[in-house]
Design an enzyme around this catalytic site. Structure first.
Site, mmCIF file in Angstrom:
data_model
loop_
_atom_site.group_PDB
_atom_site.id
_atom_site.type_symbol
_atom_site.label_atom_id
_atom_site.label_comp_id
_atom_site.label_asym_id
_atom_site.label_seq_id
_atom_site.Cartn_x
_atom_site.Cartn_y
_atom_site.Cartn_z
ATOM 1 N N LYS A 1 0.851 -1.189 0.000
ATOM 2 C CA LYS A 1 0.000 0.000 0.000
ATOM 3 C C LYS A 1 0.888 1.242 0.000
ATOM 4 O O LYS A 1 1.901 1.298 0.706
ATOM 5 C CB LYS A 1 -0.902 -0.017 1.235
ATOM 6 C CG LYS A 1 -2.002 1.053 1.228
ATOM 7 C CD LYS A 1 -2.935 0.886 2.427
ATOM 8 C CE LYS A 1 -4.079 1.899 2.432
ATOM 9 N NZ LYS A 1 -4.992 1.718 3.581
ATOM 10 N N SER B 1 -10.007 1.678 2.413
ATOM 11 C CA SER B 1 -9.081 2.445 1.608
ATOM 12 C C SER B 1 -7.999 1.646 0.902
ATOM 13 O O SER B 1 -7.410 2.119 -0.064
ATOM 14 C CB SER B 1 -8.414 3.490 2.492
ATOM 15 O OG SER B 1 -7.525 2.875 3.417
ATOM 16 N N SER C 1 -10.265 -0.702 6.621
ATOM 17 C CA SER C 1 -9.618 -0.474 5.320
ATOM 18 C C SER C 1 -8.872 -1.660 4.730
ATOM 19 O O SER C 1 -8.438 -1.594 3.580
ATOM 20 C CB SER C 1 -8.648 0.711 5.413
ATOM 21 O OG SER C 1 -9.347 1.931 5.332
#
Lengths: 485, 100
Positions: free
Chosen positions: A77, A152, A176
Site C-alpha cells: 500500500k 481504503s 480499510s
C-alpha cells in the site's frame, strides 16, 4: 485442501524448482494485461523487482535459504514508506516524495525473500471506503470494472484479486483491509493493535491504525502475518513479547469452540438481506462442524460508527498538521510569508475528504466541544471494550458481516460522506477496541460478486481467529474470487 | 445537545487548520459536517458518568530503551526531499512581518 499460491510458490523457489525471476515475470505479465483497466498501482517496480528476484535466485543457487516468502511477489500500500521509491498516500501533497527509510514491515517482507512489485492505490491518506478519493484516479474492482474495490486499501485488494501478486500489505484504521478484501473476494486481516509495527506507516489515526495482510487464502494470510508480526523497538506502541502465531492451528477444525454471532452487527444499519443471510449460513456451517454457536449482544458497538468519526478525524487533524510544505512534498509557489505558504500548500495539496476530516477533527477538539465530542467518544470506546470483554467471557471468537453489501458502482456513494462512512459499521468496533478481526470470502451475492464474513477475536487472539477462518474457508460456497487465476 | 455547526464555525475551524475554502466549499462542508455531527448525537447524549476515557487500546506507557547511540537519517538525503534548502537547513518564506 485449498492450494495456497504464496506458500506453494515460496516452497518451489526454496527447492530450486521455480526461479523467482520467472515467477515475477509471470505476475508482471498479468499487470501488463489488465492494469490499464484496474489501476491497482500508483507505481509498478519492474526493474527493482527484477533485481530483487534475481538476488533470491542467486541465494538459492548458493545453497542459502532466502526465507519463508522466497520469490513471492507482494504489493505494498502506498502509505508504507519505501526508501528511494515514491510514497504518495495517493495525495498531491506527497507527490514525488521519496522517503529516506523503509517501513519495518517493508524491511521484514524483503528479509523473508518477498519481491515488492508495486505501490498500491488508496483513498487519500487512507480516508475512504472505495479508493475513489485517490488524487490519481480510482481503482476498479477486477471482478467487475464498473464497481469499486472497496477501500481504503482498494489497490492492494485489487492487486491480489487480479493476480498481480499473491500477497499484499494494507492498513486498517476502521476497516480499510477487511472491507476491500470482502468486496474483492480475498482474505484480509487487521491484527491486534501493537502486534505489527507502525514504523514507516504514514499516520492517519495513530491509536487505531494497523498494518495487515491480504491474500487469496487463509494459509497465505497466516504466512504473511507470521512474517510481519513481532516487537519493533522503533515503534513505541509495539507490544513487547512474542506475537501470536497465526499458522499454529490451521486445519484443526472448530470442534468445541464457542462462536458468538453479534446481534448488533448482524442487525446493523444498512446491511443487505443477502449479507445477513450469508453470515447466518457461515454460523450454521460452523455449528455443523462442531462449534457451539449462539447469538451474543455487544450493546455498545451500536455507538462505534459515531465514536469513530469523532476519534479518527481528531487524531487525523493532529497527524496531518505536519504537511506544511517545509520539509517534504508539495509546496505552493509565490507565497509572501510562511502562513500564506502553509495555507496555500495545504489547500492545494489535500483533497475534499481529507479537508473534511481535518475540519471535523479540529472542530471535535476545539474549545467548547472537546468534552461533548472527543471526550465522550473516548468514554464510548471504553464501553465498547467492556462489552467485548464480557462477550469473550463466554465465546472464543465472534462472527459478523464484513461489509453491508457487495461491491457498489463507482460514484454511487460519493455524494454523501455519511453514506460512505456506513460501509465501516461492522469493522470499526475492532479498531476502537484494538482487537484483531479478519474477513474471509463467503460465496456471492445475487449480482455474482463476492460476500465476506468477519471473524472477531480478543486482543492477541489471532491463533484461534485464523483457526476458525481456515475452517470457514474450507466450507465456503464457491465465490467469484475462488476459481480465478 | 450542542447547537448545529454554522458556516462561521466551519470558517473558524478552517482557519485553525490552515485551510482556505471557497464560499461554495464552505457551504458544502457545513452541511456535510452537520450531518456527521447529527449522526453522533447518540454518542453525545449517552450517559457516561463514571466511565473513564480510552485514549489508546494498549496499557503501555513510558516506553524506554537503553541510551545507545545509533545512526540517524543522513542530512543530505533528508534535505534532498525538501522543497527548498540552503546551507544544510530547510529554507522557507519570510516568517516575521518586517521588510526583508
Amino acid at each position: 485442501m485449498t492450494a495456497n499460491p504464496a506458500l506453494d510458490l515460496a516452497a518451489a523457489v526454496r527447492r530450486g524448482e521455480r526461479s523467482a525471476v520467472d515467477v515475477l515475470e509471470e505476475h508482471l505479465a498479468r499487470v501488463d494485461a489488465t492494469e490499464a483497466d484496474v489501476h491497482a498501482f500508483n507505481t509498478v517496480l519492474g526493474e527493482r523487482a527484477r533485481v530483487a528476484a534475481g538476488e533470491v535466485d542467486a541465494a538459492v543457487a548458493r545453497g542459502e535459504d532466502p526465507g519463508p516468502l522466497a520469490g513471492v511477489p507482494i504489493a505494498l500500500k502506498d502509505n508504507l514508506c519505501t526508501r528511494g521509491i515514491p510514497t504518495t498516500c495517493s495525495s498531491r501533497i506527497l507527490e514525488g516524495w521519496q522517503p529516506p527509510y523503509d517501513a519495518t514491515v517493508v524491511t521484514r517482507v524483503a528479509a523473508a525473500g518477498a519481491v515488492a512489485v508495486g505501490k498500491t492505490n488508496l483513498d487519500e491518506f487512507a480516508m475512504g471506503s472505495s479508493t475513489e478519493n485517490s488524487a490519481f484516479g480510482p481503482t476498479r474492482n477486477p471482478l467487475d470494472l464498473s464497481r469499486v474495490p472497496g477501500g481504503s486499501s482498494g489497490g492492494s485488494a485489487a492487486a491480489v484479486a487480479a493476480g498481480y501478486a499473491p500477497l499484499a500489505l494494507g492498513s486498517d484504521t476502521g476497516g480499510s483491509i477487511r472491507q476491500p478484501a470482502a468486496l474483492c473476494g480475498v482474505v484480509g486481516v487487521k491484527p491486534t493493535y501493537g502486534v505489527v509495527s507502525r514504523y514507516g506507516l504514514v499516520a492517519f489515526a495513530s491509536s487505531l491504525d494497523q498494518v495487515g495482510p491480504f491474500a487469496r487464502t487463509v494459509g497465505d494470510a497466516a504466512l504473511l502475518f507470521d512474517v510481519i508480526a513481532g516487537h519493533d523497538p522503533a515503534d513505541s506502541t509495539s507490544l513487547p513479547g512474542a506475537a501470536p502465531v497465526a499458522s499454529a492451528r490451521l486445519g484443526e477444525g472448530v470442534e468445541g469452540l464457542r462462536v458468538g454471532l453479534v446481534t448488533e452487527l448482524v442487525g446493523a444499519e444498512g446491511l443487505s438481506a443477502e449479507v445477513v443471510a450469508g453470515t447466518r449460513a457461515a454460523a450454521d456451517a460452523l455449528a455443523a462442524a462442531g462449534a457451539k454457536v449462539d447469538e451474543v449482544s455487544v450493546p455498545a458497538t451500536v455507538y462505534g460508527l459515531s465514536a469513530y468519526y469523532l476519534i479518527a478525524p481528531a487524531e487525523a487533524s493532529s497527524n496531518l498538521s505536519r504537511y506544511d510544505g517545509v520539509r517534504y512534498g508539495h509546496r505552493a509557489e509565490g507565497a509572501a510569508d510562511i502562513t500564506e505558504m502553509y495555507v496555500a500548500t495545504r489547500s492545494e495539496g489535500f483533497g475534499a475528504e481529507v479537508k473534511r476530516r481535518i475540519m471535523l477533527g479540529t472542530y471535535a477538539l476545539s474549545a467548547g466541544y472537546y468534552d461533548a465530542y472527543y471526550g465522550q467518544a473516548q468514554r464510548v470506546r471504553t464501553l465498547i471494550i467492556r462489552d467485548f470483554d464480557a462477550a469473550y467471557q463466554s465465546f472464543d471468537v465472534l462472527l459478523s458481516p464484513t461489509a453491508p453489501g457487495t461491491a457498489f458502482p463507482l460514484g454511487e456513494k460519493t455524494a454523501d460522506p455519511l453514506v460512505m462512512y456506513l460501509n465501516d459499521v461492522c469493522t470499526i468496533p475492532s479498531n476502537l477496541a484494538g482487537h484483531p478481526a479478519m474477513s474471509v470470502p463467503w460465496g456471492a451475492g445475487a449480482d455474482g460478486l463476492p460476500l465476506g464474513v468477519q471473524i472477531l477475536a480478543p486482543a492477541l487472539g489471532e491463533t484461534v481467529m485464523f483457526q476458525v477462518a481456515a475452517a470457514l474457508e474450507a466450507m465456503a460456497p464457491a465465490g467469484p474470487g475462488s476459481s480465478a487465476r | 445537545m450542542a447547537t448545529p455547526i454554522s458556516t462561521a464555525d466551519v470558517a473558524h475551524v478552517a482557519r485553525l487548520a490552515r485551510l482556505a475554502l471557497t464560499d461554495e466549499e464552505l457551504e458544502q462542508f457545513t452541511g456535510q459536517l452537520a450531518a456527521v455531527l447529527a449522526h453522533a448525537a447518540d454518542v453525545e447524549a449517552l450517559d457516561t458518568t463514571g466511565v473513564p476515557p480510552t485514549a489508546h487500546p494498549l496499557p503501555i506507557d513510558n516506553v524506554l530503551r537503553d541510551d545507545v547511540v545509533v545512526p540517524c537519517a543522513d542530512r543530505e538525503e533528508v534535505l534532498a526531499q525538501a522543497p527548498a534548502s540552503e546551507s544544510g537547513r530547510f529554507r522557507v518564506p519570510r516568517i516575521l512581518g518586517e521588510a526583508p
